[in-house]
Design a protein around this motif. Sequence first.
Motif, mmCIF file in Angstrom:
data_model
loop_
_atom_site.group_PDB
_atom_site.id
_atom_site.type_symbol
_atom_site.label_atom_id
_atom_site.label_comp_id
_atom_site.label_asym_id
_atom_site.label_seq_id
_atom_site.Cartn_x
_atom_site.Cartn_y
_atom_site.Cartn_z
ATOM 1 N N ASN A 203 0.808 -1.226 0.000
ATOM 2 C CA ASN A 203 0.000 0.000 0.000
ATOM 3 C C ASN A 203 0.840 1.275 0.000
ATOM 4 O OD1 ASN A 203 -2.809 -0.673 -0.060
ATOM 5 N ND2 ASN A 203 -2.484 -1.668 1.912
ATOM 6 N N ALA A 204 1.864 1.278 -0.808
ATOM 7 C CA ALA A 204 2.769 2.424 -0.853
ATOM 8 C C ALA A 204 2.009 3.712 -1.136
ATOM 9 C CB ALA A 204 3.810 2.208 -1.947
ATOM 10 N N THR A 205 2.359 4.749 -0.422
ATOM 11 C CA THR A 205 1.818 6.124 -0.529
ATOM 12 C C THR A 205 0.376 6.240 -0.046
ATOM 13 O OG1 THR A 205 0.846 6.280 -2.774
ATOM 14 C CG2 THR A 205 3.257 6.484 -2.609
ATOM 15 N N ARG A 206 -0.184 5.140 0.470
ATOM 16 C CA ARG A 206 -1.553 5.196 1.022
ATOM 17 C C ARG A 206 -1.468 5.210 2.540
ATOM 18 N NH1 ARG A 206 -4.285 0.598 -2.846
ATOM 19 N NH2 ARG A 206 -3.599 1.563 -4.784
ATOM 20 N N PRO A 207 -2.569 5.565 3.204
ATOM 21 C CA PRO A 207 -2.501 5.653 4.669
ATOM 22 C C PRO A 207 -2.095 4.318 5.318
ATOM 23 C CG PRO A 207 -4.518 6.669 3.855
ATOM 24 C CD PRO A 207 -3.856 6.027 2.668
ATOM 25 N N ALA A 208 -2.453 3.208 4.703
ATOM 26 C CA ALA A 208 -2.152 1.902 5.312
ATOM 27 C C ALA A 208 -0.789 1.356 4.911
ATOM 28 C CB ALA A 208 -3.228 0.902 4.913
ATOM 29 N N MET A 209 0.099 2.212 4.420
ATOM 30 C CA MET A 209 1.401 1.716 3.947
ATOM 31 C C MET A 209 2.190 0.991 5.032
ATOM 32 S SD MET A 209 4.450 3.801 2.161
ATOM 33 C CE MET A 209 6.097 3.828 2.838
ATOM 34 N N ARG A 210 2.830 -0.126 4.638
ATOM 35 C CA ARG A 210 3.740 -0.843 5.544
ATOM 36 C C ARG A 210 5.012 -1.178 4.787
ATOM 37 N NH1 ARG A 210 1.796 -6.191 8.057
ATOM 38 N NH2 ARG A 210 0.952 -6.586 5.973
ATOM 39 N N VAL A 211 6.131 -1.168 5.502
ATOM 40 C CA VAL A 211 7.405 -1.584 4.915
ATOM 41 C C VAL A 211 7.956 -2.701 5.797
ATOM 42 C CG1 VAL A 211 9.712 -0.861 4.202
ATOM 43 C CG2 VAL A 211 7.822 0.790 4.164
ATOM 44 N N LEU A 212 8.171 -3.877 5.203
ATOM 45 C CA LEU A 212 8.721 -5.010 5.958
ATOM 46 C C LEU A 212 10.079 -5.346 5.341
ATOM 47 C CD1 LEU A 212 5.511 -7.251 5.830
ATOM 48 C CD2 LEU A 212 6.133 -5.629 7.598
ATOM 49 N N ARG A 213 11.049 -5.676 6.193
ATOM 50 C CA ARG A 213 12.386 -5.954 5.667
ATOM 51 C C ARG A 213 12.947 -7.242 6.213
ATOM 52 N NH1 ARG A 213 14.724 -0.627 3.973
ATOM 53 N NH2 ARG A 213 13.295 0.906 4.825
ATOM 54 N N GLY A 214 13.876 -7.815 5.462
ATOM 55 C CA GLY A 214 14.548 -9.019 5.943
ATOM 56 C C GLY A 214 15.496 -9.513 4.877
ATOM 57 N N PRO A 215 16.142 -10.656 5.116
ATOM 58 C CA PRO A 215 17.025 -11.242 4.104
ATOM 59 C C PRO A 215 16.202 -12.024 3.078
ATOM 60 C CG PRO A 215 17.078 -12.553 6.111
ATOM 61 C CD PRO A 215 16.142 -11.395 6.377
ATOM 62 N N LEU A 216 16.763 -12.208 1.889
ATOM 63 C CA LEU A 216 16.054 -12.909 0.809
ATOM 64 C C LEU A 216 15.505 -14.263 1.252
ATOM 65 C CD1 LEU A 216 15.222 -13.158 -2.166
ATOM 66 C CD2 LEU A 216 17.549 -13.969 -2.664
ATOM 67 N N ALA A 217 16.325 -15.012 1.999
ATOM 68 C CA ALA A 217 15.881 -16.357 2.404
ATOM 69 C C ALA A 217 14.626 -16.286 3.268
ATOM 70 C CB ALA A 217 17.004 -17.076 3.152
ATOM 71 N N GLY A 218 14.425 -15.164 3.950
ATOM 72 C CA GLY A 218 13.259 -15.036 4.827
ATOM 73 C C GLY A 218 12.049 -14.415 4.143
ATOM 74 N N LEU A 219 12.145 -14.164 2.824
ATOM 75 C CA LEU A 219 11.043 -13.475 2.121
ATOM 76 C C LEU A 219 9.693 -14.205 2.240
ATOM 77 C CD1 LEU A 219 9.907 -11.260 0.197
ATOM 78 C CD2 LEU A 219 10.776 -12.610 -1.712
ATOM 79 N N PRO A 220 9.665 -15.536 2.032
ATOM 80 C CA PRO A 220 8.362 -16.221 2.123
ATOM 81 C C PRO A 220 7.723 -16.032 3.498
ATOM 82 C CG PRO A 220 10.005 -17.657 1.108
ATOM 83 C CD PRO A 220 10.748 -16.447 1.610
ATOM 84 N N ASP A 221 8.558 -16.111 4.521
ATOM 85 C CA ASP A 221 8.079 -15.970 5.884
ATOM 86 C C ASP A 221 7.610 -14.532 6.171
ATOM 87 O OD1 ASP A 221 7.764 -17.583 8.083
ATOM 88 O OD2 ASP A 221 9.352 -16.479 9.154
ATOM 89 N N LEU A 222 8.387 -13.590 5.659
ATOM 90 C CA LEU A 222 8.062 -12.171 5.855
ATOM 91 C C LEU A 222 6.663 -11.874 5.290
ATOM 92 C CD1 LEU A 222 9.753 -9.659 6.825
ATOM 93 C CD2 LEU A 222 10.230 -9.203 4.414
ATOM 94 N N VAL A 223 6.409 -12.413 4.104
ATOM 95 C CA VAL A 223 5.127 -12.178 3.433
ATOM 96 C C VAL A 223 4.002 -12.927 4.148
ATOM 97 C CG1 VAL A 223 3.857 -12.692 1.292
ATOM 98 C CG2 VAL A 223 6.118 -11.615 1.184
ATOM 99 N N ALA A 224 4.285 -14.174 4.550
ATOM 100 C CA ALA A 224 3.231 -14.986 5.180
ATOM 101 C C ALA A 224 2.921 -14.472 6.583
ATOM 102 C CB ALA A 224 3.669 -16.450 5.224
ATOM 103 N N ARG A 225 3.974 -14.276 7.394
ATOM 104 C CA ARG A 225 3.711 -13.847 8.784
ATOM 105 C C ARG A 225 3.225 -12.409 8.857
ATOM 106 N NH1 ARG A 225 7.742 -15.439 13.210
ATOM 107 N NH2 ARG A 225 9.218 -14.492 11.775
#
Length: 256
Positions: A203-225
């Motif tokens: 939701n970039a540039t919208r009120p509900a925007m979130r930025v989540l970060r991590g290493p590539l190997a953790g991407l599936p988990d970052l998106v799921a959790r």
Amino acid sequence: MEKSSESTGRVWLVGAGPGDPDLLTLRAARLLMQAGIVVHDGLVGEAILAMARPDARLISVAKRRSRHTMPQDEIGALLVREALAGNDVVRLKGGDPFVFGRGGEEVEACRAAGVPVEVVPGISAATGAAAAAQIPLTHRRDASIVSFVAGQCKGLTDQDWAGLAGKGRTLVIYMGVATAPQIAEKLIEDGLSPDMPVAVIENATRPAMRVLRGPLAGLPDLVARGKVKSPALIVIGEVAAEPETNLRALALEMNP
Ligand code: SAH
């Protein structure tokens, strides 16, 4: 932009930017306020549609992934039909019409029917999200190549992704939420470090925007959790690393 004096109307393919109405171009805002017919897709939010003329006919042709979407040839046919009937039509699209916006097909449909068509660029999700999250897509130290890739399943495995990501490169993936696990797996298989920084911007540039970060190997988990939902972009490269100094406070504020 009243109804054309000639018998055929015009079509404007207009980029609406990533969400924040302030990120419309002046030309987009002017055309939107004048158009009698606005054909828009699901990514264009209410705040922007509210800028249309009160008596404008608003036609929605697409909803979010997996819900009903009007087939592309019917959208082209609709634009052509309205223009040939003498109406000026604004076709409003999220971001930029020519970045994963199928604007090319709509321009072709208009040209084939002899309907005059113009394209108004918009701020694409990649540049909008990068600015909002303060992730420079290029950086003299970290990246001099940027690639924009569509991450849906079709095409994901038959494309050669080697060379799109890695040292000195930024990879921006549109429409990659559902395929995040395959994306991470493929890039690691192609030799990218599992530690390469990743940022997911929802939701970039919208009120509900979130930025989540991590290493590539953790991407599936970052998106799921993180329960990341569309629309979201995935940025992979050194530029996506957690900011070290004053930006950290801002990132925490956006992602408590
Ligand atoms: N033409 C659009 C892209 C359409 S494809 C543009 O130039 O931006 C739709 C994809 O764009 C979404 O799946 C998501 O990956 C991305 N997107 C669009 N708006 C977004 C936003 N506000 N925040 C994050 N991603 C966005």
